[in-house]
Write a protein that holds these residues in place. Structure first.
Motif, PDB file in Angstrom:
ATOM      1  N   GLU A  73       0.813  -1.218   0.000  1.00  0.00           N
ATOM      2  CA  GLU A  73       0.000   0.000   0.000  1.00  0.00           C
ATOM      3  C   GLU A  73       0.843   1.262   0.000  1.00  0.00           C
ATOM      4  O   GLU A  73       0.437   2.288  -0.545  1.00  0.00           O
ATOM      5  CB  GLU A  73      -0.914  -0.001   1.238  1.00  0.00           C
ATOM      6  N   THR A  74       2.006   1.211   0.630  1.00  0.00           N
ATOM      7  CA  THR A  74       2.831   2.426   0.762  1.00  0.00           C
ATOM      8  C   THR A  74       3.893   2.534  -0.330  1.00  0.00           C
ATOM      9  O   THR A  74       4.628   3.523  -0.380  1.00  0.00           O
ATOM     10  CB  THR A  74       3.545   2.439   2.135  1.00  0.00           C
ATOM     11  N   ARG A  75       3.980   1.531  -1.205  1.00  0.00           N
ATOM     12  CA  ARG A  75       4.966   1.577  -2.278  1.00  0.00           C
ATOM     13  C   ARG A  75       4.627   2.717  -3.242  1.00  0.00           C
ATOM     14  O   ARG A  75       3.488   2.840  -3.680  1.00  0.00           O
ATOM     15  CB  ARG A  75       4.989   0.247  -3.025  1.00  0.00           C
ATOM     16  N   PRO A  76       5.612   3.555  -3.580  1.00  0.00           N
ATOM     17  CA  PRO A  76       5.340   4.681  -4.501  1.00  0.00           C
ATOM     18  C   PRO A  76       4.845   4.163  -5.846  1.00  0.00           C
ATOM     19  O   PRO A  76       5.340   3.169  -6.371  1.00  0.00           O
ATOM     20  CB  PRO A  76       6.704   5.364  -4.634  1.00  0.00           C
ATOM     21  N   ARG A  77       3.865   4.844  -6.380  1.00  0.00           N
ATOM     22  CA  ARG A  77       3.323   4.485  -7.688  1.00  0.00           C
ATOM     23  C   ARG A  77       3.866   5.454  -8.743  1.00  0.00           C
ATOM     24  O   ARG A  77       3.913   6.668  -8.522  1.00  0.00           O
ATOM     25  CB  ARG A  77       1.783   4.560  -7.680  1.00  0.00           C
ATOM     26  N   ARG A  78       4.286   4.915  -9.874  1.00  0.00           N
ATOM     27  CA  ARG A  78       4.762   5.767 -10.957  1.00  0.00           C
ATOM     28  C   ARG A  78       3.570   6.470 -11.587  1.00  0.00           C
ATOM     29  O   ARG A  78       2.607   5.826 -11.992  1.00  0.00           O
ATOM     30  CB  ARG A  78       5.482   4.937 -12.019  1.00  0.00           C
TER      31      ARG A  78
END
Length: 298
Positions: free
Chosen positions: A281-286
């Protein structure tokens, strides 16, 4: 000529997991396919078979026994969708007695009066409350009444916790003639992560997924009509999934002893999945570039 062997299965699951919904659609799919099938509701609420009968309740075996010391078992058997048969074990008056007693009383009544043989059944499906596998609720497992046991679980922790408890019960009675585990019906599976959690759980406990069933608005719409999805929306994608599940269950022949996790193992396993979900959920999205900017850059 040999005596016909009736396939008897028990489907367990915690309250609210969709156990009766799924079981009723399995029954409807099997009846539709021409099998002689009985759904044996083992919940004190006596509502397992409602959607097979247009939303109607039927008197339970314990209701009949409270009125008369001797009961004709035929009075407890009602016809449902596509010629299926419906029985509700029932339960005691609220706050009085053991809720599992209905299962024992109902099964004994039908067995003594040879109802299963008279109806020439192919399969009996016991729909059993699975939050706590104790007392009467454990009868289908403990006494080997069921040939195979299936549990319904979502990817939620409490559903998996209940499934793991059932595995413990099956393992306990496995060397005493108890029923063995056929596998897990994975319910409300709509994302890859939910599927991955269930897949990991069955791998850790050395069992298998029998079918993946997504959460669907079609099921809700059907139940509001008092019907199974098989009856109310026969051409829907959800109905096809239930038919495949029914085919998988009728074809299943080899069950085994599961390997449940102990309390600490289950806690560690769930904590690890909780951590992985948070990381996802906290992984940065491109961010997607605007079309014009992307076109200029090409």
């Amino acid at each position: 000529m040999g005596t016909k062997v009736i396939k008897q299965i028990a489907i367990y699951g915690k309250g609210g997991i969709g156990k009766s919904t799924t079981t009723s659609n399995i029954t409807a799919a099997l009846a539709e396919a021409g099998y002689k099938v009985m759904q044996f509701g083992c919940d004190p609420k006596s509502d397992s078979t409602n959607t097979l009968r247009g939303g109607d309740y039927i008197p339970s075996v314990l209701d009949l026994l409270r009125e008369n010391a001797r009961v004709d078992a035929h009075k407890a058997v009602f016809e449902g969708f596509a010629g299926s048969y419906c029985v509700e074990a029932g339960g005691p008056q609220p706050g009085v007695g053991c809720a599992g007693r209905g299962i024992i009383s109902a099964f004994q009544l039908l067995k003594q009066q040879e109802i299963f043989e008279e109806l020439d059944l192919d399969i009996v499906i016991f729909d059993v409350l699975g939050d706590v596998v104790c007392g009467g609720f454990a009868v289908p497992v403990r006494e080997g009444i069921a040939n195979h046991v299936f549990t319904i679980s979502s990817s939620d922790f409490m559903a998996i916790y209940a499934a793991n408890n059932l595995f413990k019960g099956i393992k306990t009675y496995s060397d005493k003639g108890g029923a063995l585990l056929g596998g897990v019906i994975a319910n409300s599976i709509n994302t890859d992560f939910q599927r991955a959690i269930i897949d990991d759980f069955v791998e850790k406990t050395q069992t298998q997924v029998i079918e993946y069933v997504p959460r669907s608005l079609t099921v809700t719409q059907s139940e509001l009509q008092g019907k199974t999805t098989i009856e109310a929306a026969p051409t829907s994608e959800q109905a096809q999934i239930y038919r495949q599940l029914a085919r998988n269950i009728i074809a299943h022949t080899e069950s085994k002893v599961p390997s449940p996790l102990d309390s600490q193992e289950l806690r560690d396993w769930s904590s690890d999945w909780g951590r992985r979900l948070i990381e996802e959920e906290t992984r940065p999205r491109r961010k997607a570039r605007p079309r014009r900017a992307a076109a200029l850059a090409s």
